[in-house]
Design an enzyme around this catalytic site. Structure first.
Site, PDB file in Angstrom:
ATOM      1  N   TYR A 166     -48.511 -64.434 -35.103  1.00  0.00           N
ATOM      2  CA  TYR A 166     -48.153 -65.754 -35.689  1.00  0.00           C
ATOM      3  C   TYR A 166     -48.390 -66.116 -33.910  1.00  0.00           C
ATOM      4  CZ  TYR A 166     -47.480 -64.559 -40.060  1.00  0.00           C
ATOM      5  OH  TYR A 166     -47.418 -63.982 -41.117  1.00  0.00           O
ATOM      6  N   THR A 240     -30.625 -66.264 -41.642  1.00  0.00           N
ATOM      7  CA  THR A 240     -28.849 -66.138 -41.765  1.00  0.00           C
ATOM      8  C   THR A 240     -28.472 -68.064 -41.070  1.00  0.00           C
ATOM      9  OG1 THR A 240     -28.351 -65.400 -39.752  1.00  0.00           O
ATOM     10  CG2 THR A 240     -27.679 -63.950 -41.600  1.00  0.00           C
TER      11      THR A 240
END
Ligand code: NAG
Ligand code: NAG
Ligand code: NAG
Length: 328
Positions: A166, A240
Site C-alpha cells: 500500500y 482500537t
C-alpha cells in the site's frame, strides 16, 4: 434495553440533521467520538456508542475481530513457525514530532529515515507510522490490552503499515494485511526506559499540554523503546479507535518497559482540550476489552521446553514463566 435503543436512534437522527446544517459535516463527524463522558448535558459517543452513531463505524459494534482483548495466558498456543521480529532502523537515529491529539500522546517520525519491521507473524515488511501512548488516571489501569484480566499503567502502540502493498497508512488501514501494531505495556518503576524518557521528561511533555500542541525531538533511537525480549504474543484484530477496521495484526511484547512516577504524573496533566476550554485530563484513553470470539492467540514462548524441565508442575510453571515478566 428498549429505551437505550430509542435514545440511540434519536441521537442518530439528530446527528444527520445537525451535521447537514454545518459547513464541514464529514470532517466534524469523523472526529465525533470520545473515550469518556465529557461535559454534562452534551452527548459525545463513548466506546459502546462508536458503532451506532456512524454507519462507517459499524465494525466497532458488529465486528467479531475487534481489539483490544484480554489475553488469557493459559489459552495461548505456541507456534514454532513464528520467526523472530526484525527491526530495521538502517542504523540511523530519527527525528520525530510529538503531538497532543486531544486523545493520545502521538509521535510521528520524520520521513528522512524510514524504520521498518518484519519477521514474527508478518509476511510483509511494515513501516512505522506512529507511536501512540495510552495511560490511566490510576496506576492499575491505562493499558488497552489486558493480561489475565489485569491492566497495566500504560500501553505504547507502535503502528506500522504494509508499505509493500500500500502507498500510505490511510490506504493500508482499510485493507487486508494492512497494519501491524506492536504493543508494549508500561509500568511504573524507579527508572525509565530511555526512549520514554525523551518523550516524557518535564521539558518535553510540558510543551504539549494542550490539544494540537506539537514539539519536535531529534536523535531518537527507535530500538530503545523495545524491552529486552524476543518473546511476543500475536493475534488478528482491529484498530482500537473508529472506524475499527479489522486490518491489524497485533504483537504484544512479553515484557514491559518502565517509566517513573513523575513521568506518569506529567502525562496525567495533559489536557484533552485547548487552553480556552476547561482542563480535562487525557488519562484513561482506553477502549474496553472486546470479545475474543474464536480467535487464536499465538506466541513464540515455547512452553514445551518448560514441560521438559518440570514435568510434574506444568500448569504452575506456565503461569509463572509468563507472569514473571509481566505481572510482577
Ligand atoms: C524501509 O523500507 C523502504 C521501502 O519502502 C526502504 O526504502 C527503506 O530503505 C527501508 N528502511 C530500512 C531501514 O530498511
Ligand atoms: C540504538 O540502540 C541500539 C540498542 O541500544 C544500539 O545497538 C544502536 O547502535 C543504537 N543506534 C544508534 C544509531 O545509535
Ligand atoms: C494515499 O494513497 C492514495 C492512493 O494512492 C491517495 O489517493 C491518497 O491521497 C493518499 N493519502 C495520503 C494521506 O497521502
Amino acid at each position: 434495553m428498549d429505551i437505550i435503543w430509542e435514545v440511540v436512534i434519536v441521537f442518530h437522527v439528530n446527528l444527520i440533521i445537525c451535521s447537514s446544517a454545518q459547513p464541514n459535516p464529514s470532517k466534524d463527524h469523523e472526529g465525533w467520538w470520545a473515550y469518556k463522558e465529557a461535559v454534562q448535558g452534551k452527548f459525545i459517543p463513548v466506546p459502546s456508542f462508536w458503532g451506532l452513531v456512524n454507519s462507517a463505524w459499524n465494525l466497532c459494534s458488529v465486528g467479531k475481530k475487534q481489539s483490544p482483548v484480554n489475553v488469557e495466558t493459559s489459552h495461548m498456543i505456541f507456534d514454532p513457525y513464528l520467526a523472530p521480529l526484525r527491526l530495521n532502523t538502517g542504523g540511523h537515529m530519527v527525528g520525530g514530532t510529538m503531538y497532543n491529539t486531544g486523545r493520545h500522546i502521538s509521535m510521528r517520525l520524520d520521513k528522512e529515515h524510514l524504520v521498518n519491521i518484519s519477521g514474527g507473524p508478518m509476511t510483509y515488511s511494515h513501516r512505522l507510522e506512529e507511536i501512540r501512548l495510552h495511560f490511566g488516571s490510576e496506576d492499575g489501569q491505562g493499558s488497552e490490552h489486558l493480561l489475565n484480566g489485569q491492566a497495566f499503567a500504560g500501553e505504547a502502540q507502535l503502528i506500522h503499515y504494509n508499505h509493500e502493498l500500500y502507498p500510505n497508512y490511510t490506504e493500508a488501514a482499510k485493507s487486508p494485511n494492512g497494519l501491524v501494531v506492536v504493543s508494549i505495556f508500561m509500568k511504573i518503576a524507579e527508572t525509565s526506559n530511555s526512549f520514554l524518557n525523551r518523550m516524557l521528561n518535564r521539558d518535553t511533555i510540558t510543551r504539549i499540554t494542550y490539544k494540537n500542541d506539537a514539539y519536535f525531538l531529534e536523535g531518537l533511537n527507535v530500538t530503545d523503546i523495545y524491552p529486552e525480549t524476543a518473546s511476543f504474543i500475536t493475534y488478528e484484530g482491529s484498530l482500537t479507535v473508529p472506524p475499527c477496521y479489522e486490518t491489524s495484526t497485533w504483537i504484544l511484547m512479553n515484557k514491559p518497559i518502565y517509566m517513573t512516577k513523575m513521568q506518569m504524573h506529567s502525562m496525567r496533566l495533559l489536557s484533552q482540550n485547548d487552553p480556552s476550554v476547561i482542563f480535562l485530563s487525557m488519562s484513561d484513553n482506553v477502549r474496553p476489552a472486546q470479545s475474543l470470539n474464536n480467535r487464536c492467540i499465538r506466541t513464540n514462548i515455547n512452553f514445551n521446553m518448560l514441560v521438559r524441565d518440570c514435568p510434574n508442575n506444568r500448569a504452575q510453571r506456565l503461569q509463572y514463566r509468563v507472569n514473571e515478566w509481566l505481572l510482577k
